[in-house]
Design an enzyme around this catalytic site. Structure first.
Site, PDB file in Angstrom:
ATOM      1  N   GLU A  41      59.617  -1.006   5.111  1.00  0.00           N
ATOM      2  CA  GLU A  41      59.716   0.373   4.628  1.00  0.00           C
ATOM      3  C   GLU A  41      59.038   0.538   3.270  1.00  0.00           C
ATOM      4  O   GLU A  41      59.154  -0.321   2.395  1.00  0.00           O
ATOM      5  CB  GLU A  41      61.197   0.764   4.509  1.00  0.00           C
ATOM      6  CG  GLU A  41      61.427   2.186   4.014  1.00  0.00           C
ATOM      7  CD  GLU A  41      62.892   2.522   3.788  1.00  0.00           C
ATOM      8  OE1 GLU A  41      63.211   3.725   3.694  1.00  0.00           O
ATOM      9  OE2 GLU A  41      63.724   1.593   3.699  1.00  0.00           O
ATOM     10  N   LYS A 110      61.326   9.614   8.385  1.00  0.00           N
ATOM     11  CA  LYS A 110      62.717   9.151   8.301  1.00  0.00           C
ATOM     12  C   LYS A 110      63.675  10.338   8.348  1.00  0.00           C
ATOM     13  O   LYS A 110      63.528  11.305   7.598  1.00  0.00           O
ATOM     14  CB  LYS A 110      62.914   8.363   7.006  1.00  0.00           C
ATOM     15  CG  LYS A 110      64.276   7.700   6.856  1.00  0.00           C
ATOM     16  CD  LYS A 110      64.300   6.867   5.572  1.00  0.00           C
ATOM     17  CE  LYS A 110      65.607   6.132   5.386  1.00  0.00           C
ATOM     18  NZ  LYS A 110      65.602   5.342   4.122  1.00  0.00           N
ATOM     19  N   CYS A 144      65.259   2.058   8.301  1.00  0.00           N
ATOM     20  CA  CYS A 144      66.323   1.600   7.401  1.00  0.00           C
ATOM     21  C   CYS A 144      67.680   2.274   7.673  1.00  0.00           C
ATOM     22  O   CYS A 144      68.355   1.948   8.636  1.00  0.00           O
ATOM     23  CB  CYS A 144      65.878   1.807   5.957  1.00  0.00           C
ATOM     24  SG  CYS A 144      66.772   0.800   4.740  1.00  0.00           S
TER      25      CYS A 144
END
Length: 261
Positions: A41, A110, A144
């Site tokens: 990430e 995300k 994540c």
């Protein structure tokens, strides 16, 4: 399919170093023999410098050709972890996916922003599941903190994916959460997971590494520790059918009872 997950110490705010490191390690993975590579990430800036908006890529203008050229040169698929990416005046945490011909096949912003790290004050959240195909295998990616939201991963799994990529910048002291959550998502959705983390530090954060390739039984089949490493394994997708035939959780679901709003 051989998958190589690249774990490295992304330098906070040092964009030039980070692109050079990513290129060096992608080339190394390709030379070792791989089909697909995945990065961690925010590998262009780390998570995340005060001037992240200034350092961010602009609509993937640097990142997309960078990944496309490497994918085409080496004939490999690249799941581009994620980068800080400016688009239409807003900042996103974005994954770009490129196939072995150098064609951009998908991207993902995300969705779940990490409020303890005030990510939502800097970045804009995405709102779409990212499902794509590489080498005729259905896959998806999250980023994540997304892995903590089992319903989000299940939504992707219901499309028939066999492999989930999880690029992350996951710090100590939550190493056990990193391991358990990824294993749980693999077990409950009966699929492979390639969970790639940063190592090294960013300010006061120390990333815990332990990049993992996990099979649909939840077994960790390859794992790094907390130093730079390419974690690689051959994934046999034919086992998924036998696992789902033995314990058919998708057949036995009762979604009419799952109104969790």
């Amino acid at each position: 399919m051989r998958v190589s997950a690249i774990q490295f110490a992304v330098k906070l705010g040092d964009v030039e170093f980070n692109y050079a490191a990513a290129e060096r390690l992608i080339c190394k993975a390709a030379e070792q023999g791989t089909d697909s590579v995945v990065l961690p990430e925010l590998w262009n800036t780390s998570f995340y410098p005060p001037n992240v908006e200034e350092l961010a890529d602009t609509d993937g203008e640097r990142t997309k050709p960078f990944l496309e050229n490497l994918a085409k040169t080496y004939g490999i698929n690249i799941v581009g972890g994620s980068v800080a990416n400016k688009r239409n005046g807003q900042l996103y945490n974005t994954t770009f996916i490129v196939d072995r011909k150098g064609t951009m096949v998908s991207s993902y912003d995300k969705v779940h922003l990490f409020t303890p790290g005030k990510e939502e004050k800097v970045f804009t959240a995405g709102n779409a599941v990212n499902v794509f195909s590489l080498d005729e295998v259905q896959m998806a990616s999250v980023i994540c903190y997304d892995i903590r939201f089992c319903e989000w991963v299940r939504k992707a799994a219901l499309s028939g994916i066999q492999l989930l990529f999880v690029p992350a910048a996951w710090p100590y002291p939550r190493l056990n959460h990193w391991q358990i959550l990824n294993q749980a998502r693999a077990i409950e959705n009966q699929l492979f997971i390639a969970a790639v983390n940063s190592c090294g530090t960013a300010g006061t954060l120390k990333f815990c590494g332990h990049t993992m390739l996990i099979d649909p039984w939840g077994k960790i089949i390859a794992q790094g520790e907390d130093e730079e490493r390419i974690v690689a394994a051959d994934l046999d997708f034919s086992v998924i059918k036998s696992i789902r035939d033995k314990i058919n959780v998708f057949h036995d679901r009762r979604p009419e009872l799952y109104n969790i709003e």
